[in-house]
Design an enzyme around this catalytic site. Sequence first.
Site, PDB file in Angstrom:
ATOM      1  N   GLU A   1       0.891  -1.374   0.159  1.00 43.00           N
ATOM      2  CA  GLU A   1       0.092  -0.059   0.010  1.00 43.00           C
ATOM      3  C   GLU A   1       0.926   1.376  -0.237  1.00 43.00           C
ATOM      4  O   GLU A   1       0.455   2.262  -0.690  1.00 43.00           O
ATOM      5  CB  GLU A   1      -0.847   0.028   1.283  1.00 43.00           C
ATOM      6  CG  GLU A   1      -1.886  -1.062   1.057  1.00 43.00           C
ATOM      7  CD  GLU A   1      -3.102  -0.922   2.256  1.00 43.00           C
ATOM      8  OE1 GLU A   1      -3.698   0.023   2.418  1.00 43.00           O
ATOM      9  OE2 GLU A   1      -3.246  -1.928   2.998  1.00 43.00           O
TER      10      GLU A   1
ATOM     11  N   HIS B   1       8.876 -26.147   4.493  1.00 45.46           N
ATOM     12  CA  HIS B   1       8.000 -27.332   3.690  1.00 45.46           C
ATOM     13  C   HIS B   1       7.491 -27.158   2.408  1.00 45.46           C
ATOM     14  O   HIS B   1       6.823 -28.052   1.869  1.00 45.46           O
ATOM     15  CB  HIS B   1       7.020 -27.730   4.812  1.00 45.46           C
ATOM     16  CG  HIS B   1       7.672 -28.097   6.126  1.00 45.46           C
ATOM     17  ND1 HIS B   1       8.367 -29.501   6.192  1.00 45.46           N
ATOM     18  CD2 HIS B   1       7.949 -27.048   7.160  1.00 45.46           C
ATOM     19  CE1 HIS B   1       8.764 -29.409   7.716  1.00 45.46           C
ATOM     20  NE2 HIS B   1       8.645 -28.197   8.253  1.00 45.46           N
TER      21      HIS B   1
ATOM     22  N   LYS C   1     -13.771  -0.832  -4.188  1.00 44.92           N
ATOM     23  CA  LYS C   1     -15.054  -0.715  -3.274  1.00 44.92           C
ATOM     24  C   LYS C   1     -16.276   0.090  -4.081  1.00 44.92           C
ATOM     25  O   LYS C   1     -17.549  -0.125  -3.994  1.00 44.92           O
ATOM     26  CB  LYS C   1     -14.791  -0.120  -1.690  1.00 44.92           C
ATOM     27  CG  LYS C   1     -13.956  -0.814  -1.029  1.00 44.92           C
ATOM     28  CD  LYS C   1     -13.475   0.064   0.256  1.00 44.92           C
ATOM     29  CE  LYS C   1     -12.454  -0.741   1.183  1.00 44.92           C
ATOM     30  NZ  LYS C   1     -12.321  -0.031   2.318  1.00 44.92           N
TER      31      LYS C   1
END
Length: 354
Positions: free
Chosen positions: A239, A255, A348
Site C-alpha cells: 500500500e 516445507h 469498493k
Amino acid sequence: MTEAATTTLDRAAVEAVDPSGQAEDILGMPEHLRDALWRVESAGLEPHDAPGGLVVAGMGGSAIGGALARSALGDRATRPIAVSRSYELPGWTTADTMVLCASYSGDTEETLACYEAAGAVGALRTVVTTGGRLAELAREDGVPVIPLPGGFHPRAAVGYLTVAALDVAALCGAGDSVRAEVDVTADHVERLVAEWGPDGPEDSLPKSLARGLSDTVPQIAGVGLTSAVAYRWKCQINENSKLPAFAHELPELDHNEIVGWSGAPDLARFSAVFLDDADLHPRARQRIELTRALIEPAAASTFVVQTQGESATERLLSLVLLGDLVSLYLAVLRGVDPGPVEAIERLKEELARE
Ligand code: PA5
C-alpha cells in the site's frame, strides 16, 4: 553503485513525495498508543466475561490490530483469540463469544456482515471505528463503541487498533491486561522513531533495508511473535510503496516455499527478510540461518532483522515501526506517493454499484 544506494532519505526527500503526511502518521505511533489507552478508558467499557473467547472481525488495515494483539499476548492468552477477515464469523461463535468489529471507516461490508452475524447468534459485541454505518448500528443496538480519531488512512491507525484489541481481550477474560506494557512500549517506540525516522542517520536500519530491497520483490518471513508482523510488512509495502510483496512464516515455509526459490531468478529479482526475535524456539533460529543460506544464491538480497525491546509488545511494535518505515522509504526511492490506495477505493466503488 545503484541509484537507490546514493538517494538521500532525509525529511526533504520524504516530504517531496508525501503530500498527505504518511510519514508523520507512521512516526506518530508513540502518541497513538498513549491516546489509544486513554480513548479505551474513556469509552467506559464494562468487563464482560466471554468464556468462548474473542473474535476480531475486520479487513486490511483494520484487522491487523487484532492479529498483532493476539501475537503480543502469545501464551498469556487464556482463551481463543481469532481474527476473521471475511463476511463470516468462525462457526464456533456463540453467545459466549466476544466479537470486536473493527473498521476504521465503519463502512466495510465484510465487517458490517460480521457485526450482523454476531448479533444473530447473540454474541457480545464491541465496535472500534471512526463512525460510518457501523457506529450508527452500534448506537441503535446499545453496543459499546471505542472511538478512533479521523483523518488517517486505516493502516496508519495500527497503534489504536492494536490497543483496542488488547484491552477488549482483557475485558472479556481472553488475556492479561497489558496496559502498563503498552505505556512502556510508547516510550520505547519514541526512541526508535528518533533513530529511524527521516531525521535519523542515512545508514539507519530502515533506510539501509529500503535501499537493499529496492528493485526487488520482497518475501517477508515471520516466525512466532513476528508472523503477524511479516504480514503487516507485506501489506505496508503493497500500500505505501505500491509494490508486490509476499509474507510467509517459519517453520511452515521450510516445507514448501523454500523449493520455489530455485526458480526465482528466472522470473524476477526476489529478496527475503527474516523477522527474528530474541524469544524464538532455538530450532526456529537455526531454521532462519539455514533457510537464508539455502535461498541466498537465488535471491537478489537477504536480510535478518531483530525485534528490539524487552516485553512482547515492545518487541512486536518495534518491528511494526521498522516495516512501516521501510515501506515509506521504498516509496521515496521509487518516487511514489505513499498515501493513496486507488485500487482499493476503485474496487469498493465497483462493488457498491453492483
Ligand atoms: O489499508 C486500507 O485502506 C484497507 O486495507 C482498509 O483498511 C480496508 O479496506 C478496510 O477498510 P476499513 O479499515 O475502513 O474497515
